[in-house]
Design a protein around this motif. Structure first.
Motif, PDB file in Angstrom:
ATOM      1  N   LEU A  63      48.096   4.811  30.670  1.00 23.23           N
ATOM      2  CA  LEU A  63      49.462   4.314  29.772  1.00 23.23           C
ATOM      3  C   LEU A  63      49.201   6.120  28.410  1.00 23.23           C
ATOM      4  O   LEU A  63      47.948   5.461  28.122  1.00 23.23           O
ATOM      5  N   ALA A  64      49.609   6.546  28.534  1.00 26.17           N
ATOM      6  CA  ALA A  64      49.363   7.403  26.885  1.00 26.17           C
ATOM      7  C   ALA A  64      50.246   7.579  25.887  1.00 26.17           C
ATOM      8  O   ALA A  64      52.092   7.704  26.708  1.00 26.17           O
ATOM      9  N   ILE A  65      50.145   7.340  24.337  1.00 30.42           N
ATOM     10  CA  ILE A  65      51.300   7.245  23.704  1.00 30.42           C
ATOM     11  C   ILE A  65      51.571   7.778  22.445  1.00 30.42           C
ATOM     12  O   ILE A  65      50.180   8.429  22.192  1.00 30.42           O
ATOM     13  N   ASP A  66      52.286   8.576  22.048  1.00 28.36           N
ATOM     14  CA  ASP A  66      52.140   9.230  20.682  1.00 28.36           C
ATOM     15  C   ASP A  66      51.933   8.516  19.526  1.00 28.36           C
ATOM     16  O   ASP A  66      51.423   7.706  19.313  1.00 28.36           O
ATOM     17  N   GLU A  67      51.488   9.868  18.413  1.00 21.93           N
ATOM     18  CA  GLU A  67      51.166   9.277  16.918  1.00 21.93           C
ATOM     19  C   GLU A  67      52.494   7.962  16.338  1.00 21.93           C
ATOM     20  O   GLU A  67      51.458   7.711  15.471  1.00 21.93           O
ATOM     21  N   PRO A 122      56.079   6.254  24.547  1.00 26.70           N
ATOM     22  CA  PRO A 122      55.075   6.129  25.595  1.00 26.70           C
ATOM     23  C   PRO A 122      55.653   7.030  26.333  1.00 26.70           C
ATOM     24  O   PRO A 122      56.563   8.038  26.549  1.00 26.70           O
ATOM     25  N   ILE A 123      54.383   8.903  26.187  1.00 24.11           N
ATOM     26  CA  ILE A 123      54.730   9.683  26.520  1.00 24.11           C
ATOM     27  C   ILE A 123      54.508  10.145  27.726  1.00 24.11           C
ATOM     28  O   ILE A 123      55.041  10.467  28.473  1.00 24.11           O
ATOM     29  N   ARG A 124      53.278   9.100  28.666  1.00 26.55           N
ATOM     30  CA  ARG A 124      53.629   9.194  29.708  1.00 26.55           C
ATOM     31  C   ARG A 124      53.104   7.132  30.169  1.00 26.55           C
ATOM     32  O   ARG A 124      51.861   7.108  29.538  1.00 26.55           O
ATOM     33  N   LEU A 125      53.008   7.311  31.273  1.00 27.85           N
ATOM     34  CA  LEU A 125      52.635   5.855  31.816  1.00 27.85           C
ATOM     35  C   LEU A 125      53.038   6.102  33.255  1.00 27.85           C
ATOM     36  O   LEU A 125      53.513   6.243  34.196  1.00 27.85           O
TER      37      LEU A 125
END
Length: 205
Positions: A50-54, A58-61
């Motif tokens: 899981l990547a989230i922005d500031e 969620p920008i990628r899951l």
């Protein structure tokens, strides 16, 4: 870069579900969490990326469980593709929700970063897409998050701020409490932090 291990169990009858071995770290775009899940017998049973922005979006899951896979991101609400174990079929989905949730501790940290409720303030309502075990079936849920307060504890590496959140499931009225220290879940229903190799990263202001 916090690295450690959670033990997972059924929050109702405490049946052991296995362990989640994780790494997480802040990055130039926000925050990323990667983990591998094992069953109680040690067999590999899935993974989380899981990547989230500031802002906490969620920008990628990418989730994997029982050979099912979900890839998703915050696009027109949240959008995802769910693939079956054979790999022959994929189903697209979209919902007017703010983010994803699920059994991984990653989602608690991500939602806290998304909402940033003020300590002692009113509860903040949020709509999420829950990806439920064991086949990652999507289900829309509504929750209310309230930041009850913070406690500072002295440690060998400096002060540790623990934030307490009260989370209410708006469909059932069920309420539970979560304690977070930066990007690490200290306690939550069904989750226990068993081992932590490095200190939590601080929650951004």
């Amino acid at each position: 870069m916090p690295r450690g291990r959670y033990s997972l169990h059924d929050p109702h009858d405490h049946t052991p579900l296995g362990e989640e071995h994780f790494n997480c770290a802040p990055g130039p775009s926000g925050w990323r969490y990667v983990s591998q899940l094992t069953a109680p017998d040690g067999e590999h049973r899935g993974s989380v990326d899981l990547a989230i922005d500031e802002l906490g979006r969620p920008i990628r899951l990418e989730l994997n469980a029982a050979s099912w896979q979900v890839r998703g991101a915050a696009i027109d609400g949240v959008t995802w593709v769910r693939s079956d174990p054979t790999g022959n079929e994929a189903t697209e989905g979209n919902a007017p929700a703010a983010a994803f949730t699920g059994t991984s501790p990653a989602f608690l940290v991500a939602t806290a970063r998304l909402l940033r409720p003020a300590p002692g303030g009113p509860a903040t309502r949020v709509r999420l897409v829950a990806l439920t075990d064991p086949v990652l079936a999507p289900r829309t849920v509504d929750q209310a998050w309230q930041h009850v307060g913070s406690t500072t504890h002295g440690t060998d590496t400096g002060p540790l701020v623990v934030d307490e959140y009260r989370i209410t499931a708006l469909d059932t009225g069920e309420v539970h409490t979560v304690h977070l220290a930066g990007d690490v879940v200290l306690s939550a229903p069904g989750i226990e932090l068993e081992h932590l190799e490095t200190p939590p990263s601080a929650f951004p202001d």
